[in-house]
Design a protein around this motif. Structure first.
Motif, PDB file in Angstrom:
ATOM      1  N   ASN A  96      43.045 -12.898   2.912  1.00 55.65           N
ATOM      2  CA  ASN A  96      42.918 -14.329   2.677  1.00 55.65           C
ATOM      3  C   ASN A  96      41.491 -14.701   2.289  1.00 55.65           C
ATOM      4  OD1 ASN A  96      42.353 -17.244   3.866  1.00 55.65           O
ATOM      5  ND2 ASN A  96      44.525 -17.104   3.321  1.00 55.65           N
ATOM      6  N   LEU A  97      40.529 -14.165   2.995  1.00 55.47           N
ATOM      7  CA  LEU A  97      39.137 -14.488   2.681  1.00 55.47           C
ATOM      8  C   LEU A  97      38.730 -13.934   1.318  1.00 55.47           C
ATOM      9  CD1 LEU A  97      37.495 -14.036   6.202  1.00 55.47           C
ATOM     10  CD2 LEU A  97      38.093 -16.185   5.035  1.00 55.47           C
ATOM     11  N   MET A  98      39.232 -12.756   0.972  1.00 52.59           N
ATOM     12  CA  MET A  98      38.937 -12.208  -0.363  1.00 52.59           C
ATOM     13  C   MET A  98      39.531 -13.106  -1.458  1.00 52.59           C
ATOM     14  SD  MET A  98      39.023  -8.059  -0.097  1.00 52.59           S
ATOM     15  CE  MET A  98      40.635  -7.921   0.623  1.00 52.59           C
ATOM     16  N   LEU A  99      40.759 -13.562  -1.263  1.00 49.57           N
ATOM     17  CA  LEU A  99      41.382 -14.449  -2.244  1.00 49.57           C
ATOM     18  C   LEU A  99      40.644 -15.785  -2.322  1.00 49.57           C
ATOM     19  CD1 LEU A  99      45.133 -13.707  -1.501  1.00 49.57           C
ATOM     20  CD2 LEU A  99      43.897 -13.183  -3.630  1.00 49.57           C
ATOM     21  N   ASN A 100      40.166 -16.238  -1.189  1.00 50.22           N
ATOM     22  CA  ASN A 100      39.407 -17.483  -1.148  1.00 50.22           C
ATOM     23  C   ASN A 100      38.165 -17.385  -2.025  1.00 50.22           C
ATOM     24  OD1 ASN A 100      37.215 -19.277  -0.065  1.00 50.22           O
ATOM     25  ND2 ASN A 100      38.865 -19.988   1.254  1.00 50.22           N
ATOM     26  N   ALA A 101      37.393 -16.322  -1.864  1.00 52.76           N
ATOM     27  CA  ALA A 101      36.176 -16.127  -2.669  1.00 52.76           C
ATOM     28  C   ALA A 101      36.519 -15.827  -4.123  1.00 52.76           C
ATOM     29  CB  ALA A 101      35.336 -15.002  -2.078  1.00 52.76           C
ATOM     30  N   ALA A 102      37.631 -15.149  -4.345  1.00 57.06           N
ATOM     31  CA  ALA A 102      38.010 -14.748  -5.703  1.00 57.06           C
ATOM     32  C   ALA A 102      38.333 -15.942  -6.593  1.00 57.06           C
ATOM     33  CB  ALA A 102      39.208 -13.798  -5.664  1.00 57.06           C
ATOM     34  N   TRP A 103      38.873 -17.021  -6.006  1.00 54.71           N
ATOM     35  CA  TRP A 103      39.224 -18.161  -6.847  1.00 54.71           C
ATOM     36  C   TRP A 103      38.020 -18.661  -7.641  1.00 54.71           C
ATOM     37  CZ3 TRP A 103      37.377 -23.058  -7.406  1.00 54.71           C
ATOM     38  CH2 TRP A 103      38.060 -23.844  -8.343  1.00 54.71           C
ATOM     39  N   ASN A 104      36.893 -18.791  -6.998  1.00 56.32           N
ATOM     40  CA  ASN A 104      35.688 -19.269  -7.685  1.00 56.32           C
ATOM     41  C   ASN A 104      35.286 -18.337  -8.821  1.00 56.32           C
ATOM     42  OD1 ASN A 104      35.463 -21.482  -5.948  1.00 56.32           O
ATOM     43  ND2 ASN A 104      34.310 -20.287  -4.474  1.00 56.32           N
ATOM     44  N   GLN A 105      35.450 -17.045  -8.585  1.00 60.58           N
ATOM     45  CA  GLN A 105      35.134 -16.069  -9.627  1.00 60.58           C
ATOM     46  C   GLN A 105      36.097 -16.213 -10.804  1.00 60.58           C
ATOM     47  OE1 GLN A 105      32.409 -14.112  -9.297  1.00 60.58           O
ATOM     48  NE2 GLN A 105      32.068 -14.998  -7.285  1.00 60.58           N
ATOM     49  N   LEU A 106      37.382 -16.352 -10.498  1.00 60.74           N
ATOM     50  CA  LEU A 106      38.399 -16.467 -11.543  1.00 60.74           C
ATOM     51  C   LEU A 106      38.238 -17.746 -12.357  1.00 60.74           C
ATOM     52  CD1 LEU A 106      41.460 -15.279  -9.435  1.00 60.74           C
ATOM     53  CD2 LEU A 106      40.342 -14.011 -11.287  1.00 60.74           C
ATOM     54  N   PHE A 107      38.007 -18.836 -11.673  1.00 59.81           N
ATOM     55  CA  PHE A 107      37.927 -20.132 -12.349  1.00 59.81           C
ATOM     56  C   PHE A 107      36.570 -20.316 -13.038  1.00 59.81           C
ATOM     57  CE2 PHE A 107      37.306 -24.681 -12.748  1.00 59.81           C
ATOM     58  CZ  PHE A 107      38.551 -25.150 -13.127  1.00 59.81           C
ATOM     59  N   PHE A 108      35.500 -20.211 -12.276  1.00 60.78           N
ATOM     60  CA  PHE A 108      34.171 -20.521 -12.827  1.00 60.78           C
ATOM     61  C   PHE A 108      33.524 -19.351 -13.563  1.00 60.78           C
ATOM     62  CE2 PHE A 108      34.470 -23.981  -9.734  1.00 60.78           C
ATOM     63  CZ  PHE A 108      34.026 -25.051 -10.497  1.00 60.78           C
ATOM     64  N   ALA A 109      33.489 -18.170 -12.947  1.00 65.80           N
ATOM     65  CA  ALA A 109      32.797 -17.043 -13.582  1.00 65.80           C
ATOM     66  C   ALA A 109      33.539 -16.571 -14.835  1.00 65.80           C
ATOM     67  CB  ALA A 109      32.612 -15.893 -12.596  1.00 65.80           C
ATOM     68  N   LEU A 110      34.869 -16.507 -14.757  1.00 68.79           N
ATOM     69  CA  LEU A 110      35.646 -16.123 -15.939  1.00 68.79           C
ATOM     70  C   LEU A 110      35.910 -17.306 -16.871  1.00 68.79           C
ATOM     71  CD1 LEU A 110      38.384 -13.708 -14.506  1.00 68.79           C
ATOM     72  CD2 LEU A 110      36.269 -13.121 -15.716  1.00 68.79           C
ATOM     73  N   ARG A 111      35.607 -18.492 -16.391  1.00 71.64           N
ATOM     74  CA  ARG A 111      35.872 -19.717 -17.158  1.00 71.64           C
ATOM     75  C   ARG A 111      37.330 -19.777 -17.597  1.00 71.64           C
ATOM     76  NH1 ARG A 111      30.473 -20.667 -20.830  1.00 71.64           N
ATOM     77  NH2 ARG A 111      29.084 -20.854 -19.046  1.00 71.64           N
ATOM     78  N   SER A 112      38.207 -19.553 -16.629  1.00 74.17           N
ATOM     79  CA  SER A 112      39.630 -19.509 -16.926  1.00 74.17           C
ATOM     80  C   SER A 112      40.404 -20.383 -15.944  1.00 74.17           C
ATOM     81  CB  SER A 112      40.145 -18.070 -16.863  1.00 74.17           C
ATOM     82  OG  SER A 112      41.544 -18.052 -17.035  1.00 74.17           O
ATOM     83  N   THR A 113      40.903 -21.496 -16.435  1.00 74.23           N
ATOM     84  CA  THR A 113      41.712 -22.364 -15.579  1.00 74.23           C
ATOM     85  C   THR A 113      43.023 -21.669 -15.191  1.00 74.23           C
ATOM     86  OG1 THR A 113      42.720 -23.445 -17.502  1.00 74.23           O
ATOM     87  CG2 THR A 113      40.729 -24.457 -16.586  1.00 74.23           C
ATOM     88  N   LYS A 114      43.557 -20.852 -16.097  1.00 70.45           N
ATOM     89  CA  LYS A 114      44.825 -20.161 -15.814  1.00 70.45           C
ATOM     90  C   LYS A 114      44.636 -19.040 -14.783  1.00 70.45           C
ATOM     91  CE  LYS A 114      46.975 -21.462 -20.094  1.00 70.45           C
ATOM     92  NZ  LYS A 114      47.033 -21.210 -21.496  1.00 70.45           N
ATOM     93  N   ALA A 115      43.564 -18.274 -14.908  1.00 68.88           N
ATOM     94  CA  ALA A 115      43.283 -17.239 -13.900  1.00 68.88           C
ATOM     95  C   ALA A 115      43.020 -17.898 -12.546  1.00 68.88           C
ATOM     96  CB  ALA A 115      42.100 -16.374 -14.326  1.00 68.88           C
TER      97      ALA A 115
END
Length: 167
Positions: A96-115
């Motif tokens: 859960n904590l990994m997924l929590n941190a991953a969202w920011n990476q997927l959305f902001f770092a990858l610049r992907s609203t879909k990811a």
């Protein structure tokens, strides 16, 4: 004169190392996640967002107590769990904590609203699993996780709307 009795050692007596571990894990999660957030970036500012999106300052205001509740609930439940249940709960919390941190990476770092949408949907599933496992061990801990799950569900709706508006 009555003999001195040793205090009873309940599931939380001497549990500070467990609480310290869950607090450290949550702090690392918050730190990793926050480093990816670029709310002032040209990319993020250019996205079409719904009118019901909260102002930027509310996110820090909301996440601080949510992270505290995750650390407390995780520590309390882990102290009450034994054997396989404890290992499964620790794994569920870690994922859960990994997924929590991953969202920011997927959305902001990858610049992907879909990811980001995929990431937050996975986090919602993980929240349900974490609450289910925690409920079987300690209902007070599970109850403390409900606002976190509710906020993440709201975040999923917000992310979905942003992805839809910008596809």
């Amino acid at each position: 004169m009555e003999p001195t009795r040793k205090p009873e050692r309940g599931p939380t007596a001497g549990g500070w190392p467990t609480y310290a571990a869950t607090a450290a894990a949550v702090t690392v999660t918050a730190t990793i996640g926050s480093k990816a957030v670029k709310a002032n970036s040209v990319w993020y500012q250019s996205l079409s967002k719904p009118p019901w999106q909260p102002p930027p300052w509310t996110f820090g205001l909301v996440w601080t107590p949510l992270y505290a509740s995750i650390a407390w609930a995780g520590g309390r439940a882990l102290l009450r769990a034994r054997g396989r249940r404890r290992r499964a709960l620790a794994t569920s919390l870690g994922v859960n904590l990994m997924l929590n941190a991953a969202w920011n990476q997927l959305f902001f770092a990858l610049r992907s609203t879909k990811a980001g949408l995929v990431g937050t949907a996975l986090l919602d599933i993980s929240n349900a699993d974490l609450i289910r496992r925690t409920t079987a061990i300690d209902t007070a801990s599970a109850s403390a996780l409900v606002p976190y799950a509710a906020w993440c569900t709201f975040a999923t709706a917000l992310n979905a709307d942003i992805a839809y508006r910008n596809s």
